[in-house]
Scaffold this motif. Structure first.
Motif, PDB file in Angstrom:
ATOM      1  N   GLY A  56     -99.818 -25.322  14.468  1.00 37.86           N
ATOM      2  CA  GLY A  56    -100.933 -25.738  13.630  1.00 37.86           C
ATOM      3  C   GLY A  56    -102.128 -26.275  14.389  1.00 37.86           C
ATOM      4  O   GLY A  56    -103.236 -26.340  13.839  1.00 37.86           O
ATOM      5  N   ASP A  67     -93.326 -34.946  13.258  1.00 36.03           N
ATOM      6  CA  ASP A  67     -93.454 -34.357  14.591  1.00 36.03           C
ATOM      7  C   ASP A  67     -92.140 -34.550  15.332  1.00 36.03           C
ATOM      8  O   ASP A  67     -91.244 -35.251  14.869  1.00 36.03           O
ATOM      9  N   GLU A  68     -92.062 -33.959  16.479  1.00 34.83           N
ATOM     10  CA  GLU A  68     -90.871 -34.166  17.293  1.00 34.83           C
ATOM     11  C   GLU A  68     -91.226 -35.155  18.385  1.00 34.83           C
ATOM     12  O   GLU A  68     -92.357 -35.198  18.863  1.00 34.83           O
ATOM     13  N   TYR A  90    -100.452 -19.016  20.854  1.00 38.95           N
ATOM     14  CA  TYR A  90     -99.594 -19.988  20.176  1.00 38.95           C
ATOM     15  C   TYR A  90     -99.770 -21.281  20.947  1.00 38.95           C
ATOM     16  O   TYR A  90     -99.777 -21.279  22.185  1.00 38.95           O
ATOM     17  N   ARG A 103     -93.780 -17.206  21.910  1.00 42.86           N
ATOM     18  CA  ARG A 103     -93.590 -18.483  21.229  1.00 42.86           C
ATOM     19  C   ARG A 103     -92.167 -19.021  21.401  1.00 42.86           C
ATOM     20  O   ARG A 103     -91.971 -20.185  21.735  1.00 42.86           O
ATOM     21  N   GLU A 139     -91.205 -22.592  23.034  1.00 43.32           N
ATOM     22  CA  GLU A 139     -90.470 -23.589  22.249  1.00 43.32           C
ATOM     23  C   GLU A 139     -89.165 -23.965  22.944  1.00 43.32           C
ATOM     24  O   GLU A 139     -88.823 -25.145  23.033  1.00 43.32           O
ATOM     25  N   ASP A 192     -95.955 -31.346  18.713  1.00 40.37           N
ATOM     26  CA  ASP A 192     -96.053 -30.540  17.499  1.00 40.37           C
ATOM     27  C   ASP A 192     -95.916 -29.088  17.924  1.00 40.37           C
ATOM     28  O   ASP A 192     -96.812 -28.530  18.562  1.00 40.37           O
ATOM     29  N   SER A 195     -95.458 -26.628  15.741  1.00 38.56           N
ATOM     30  CA  SER A 195     -95.726 -25.792  14.568  1.00 38.56           C
ATOM     31  C   SER A 195     -96.767 -24.701  14.831  1.00 38.56           C
ATOM     32  O   SER A 195     -96.852 -23.739  14.080  1.00 38.56           O
TER      33      SER A 195
END
Length: 134
Positions: free
Chosen positions: A52, A35-36, A73, A15, A19, A48, A50
Motif C-alpha cells: 500500500g 502492521d507487522e 512492489y 513480491r 516478503e 508494512d 501490503s
C-alpha cells in the motif's frame, strides 16, 4: 524525532521473494496497528508488507520506478533509530537486487546503498543525501 523509515522496492513478480526475505527475520503481527513488528538485534521495527505504500507516490515517481525495475512492489520499513536502520538494512539488503527509497530524495540500487554504508558507516540519509557523500 520520528523513527527513520525507508521503502524497499522489488519488481512485483518478485513480491513473494521479498516478503520471504523480510519475514525470515521473525515478524509478528501488531494487534494495535495491524502492521507487522520485529524485535531483532536489540532494536524494534514496524513494517508494512501490503504494498500500500505505493499510494504515497505520484504517477511520475511510479513511472520512474517501473522504468528501473518493472512494475514495483514496496515494503515500508520504520526503524527505531538510525543504528537500527543500518543494522537491519545491512542484513536485509545483502544479496537483494532491488531499490531502496531513503524517504529523503534518494532512490538507490540496494548494492549502491550498501556500498555507501560501508564507506560512510555513520551516514544519516535523512540529513545528507548520497550526492553529498562524495
Amino acid at each position: 524525532m520520528s523513527w527513520p523509515s525507508v521503502i524497499l522496492f522489488a519488481p512485483a513478480v518478485e513480491r513473494a521473494a521479498l516478503e520471504a526475505r523480510v519475514r525470515a527475520f521473525g515478524l509478528v503481527p501488531d494487534p494495535v496497528t495491524g502492521d507487522e513488528k520485529l524485535h531483532w538485534e536489540g532494536y524494534s521495527y514496524y513494517l508494512d508488507l501490503s504494498g500500500g505504500i505505493l499510494s504515497d507516490y505520484e504517477p511520475d515517481e511510479l513511472a520512474e520506478l517501473a522504468a528501473r525495475i518493472g512494475e514495483p512492489y514496496g515494503v515500508y520499513v520504520s526503524c527505531q533509530s538510525m543504528d537500527a536502520a543500518r543494522t537491519f538494512l545491512r542484513s536485509a539488503l545483502d544479496g537483494f537486487d532491488g531499490l531502496i527509497d531513503t524517504n529523503h530524495f534518494d532512490v538507490l540500487r540496494a548494492g549502491e546503498f550498501l556500498a555507501l554504508l560501508d564507506r560512510h558507516p555513520d551516514w544519516d540519509w535523512r540529513r545528507h543525501p548520497s550526492t553529498d557523500l562524495g
